[in-house]
Scaffold this active site. Sequence first.
Site, PDB file in Angstrom:
ATOM      1  N   ARG A   9       0.889 -23.877 120.415  1.00  0.00           N
ATOM      2  CA  ARG A   9       1.679 -25.116 120.454  1.00  0.00           C
ATOM      3  C   ARG A   9       1.101 -25.997 121.547  1.00  0.00           C
ATOM      4  NH1 ARG A   9       8.151 -25.281 121.497  1.00  0.00           N
ATOM      5  NH2 ARG A   9       7.598 -25.697 123.664  1.00  0.00           N
ATOM      6  N   SER A  11      12.208 -23.115 112.450  1.00  0.00           N
ATOM      7  CA  SER A  11      13.195 -23.251 113.516  1.00  0.00           C
ATOM      8  C   SER A  11      14.556 -23.587 112.922  1.00  0.00           C
ATOM      9  CB  SER A  11      12.787 -24.371 114.490  1.00  0.00           C
ATOM     10  OG  SER A  11      11.629 -24.017 115.206  1.00  0.00           O
ATOM     11  N   LYS A  26      11.797 -27.199 126.611  1.00  0.00           N
ATOM     12  CA  LYS A  26      11.914 -28.008 125.401  1.00  0.00           C
ATOM     13  C   LYS A  26      13.120 -28.923 125.594  1.00  0.00           C
ATOM     14  CE  LYS A  26      11.304 -27.543 120.397  1.00  0.00           C
ATOM     15  NZ  LYS A  26      12.236 -28.524 119.861  1.00  0.00           N
TER      16      LYS A  26
END
Length: 200
Positions: free
Chosen positions: A34, A100, A129
């Site tokens: 990521r 997710s 996040k």
Amino acid sequence: MVVTDAVLLKGRDPVAACRRAVAGGGGATMIQVRLKGAPARDVLALTRTLVGALAVPVIVNDRVDVALAAGAAGAHLGQEDPPLDRLRPHVPPGFLLGLSVGTPSEAARAWAWPADYWSAGPCFATANKPDAGTPLGVEGFGRLARLAPPGVPVIGIGGITPANAAGIVGAGAAGVAVLGAVWDASDPAAAARALRAAIA
């Protein structure tokens, strides 16, 4: 699953860091690439290198095209990405598609999608996040995990540490995904082993 993050890696070589996270077979069992905001070519180059360097599956966040081009094991997608039922016919057999899921409404929307696993969270407060939403806690994670289709494993993400990972597994998680618990540690290999031991 250990998730790469350019900010948390703090300039460290991501390949060497990921090697340490999976070292000895007692650490991470999957790596997710990521690199938010990075050009696709950079994500492709890193993924290709990791696929060649690691003995565990490597998947790519958001980018199915990059994952396929790099020979990765799969891709992890969010609710805003193209639906899995549209993507599945275009990927080879065995290519992992993770999803997710953060709320019961997202779970209901995704129930019929052919996901290989759900990633549910945030389980606990996380600074990694900013848009992660309200922490579920152990009980909230358990309720969300029970909404997954039969046979679809659910992993916990968000604020997972060796101290709280066992509770998430006890609530129904098949495993956990982490960032800070490994990359903020002075010894990523030891941190990954501690997490693995905590959920065993």
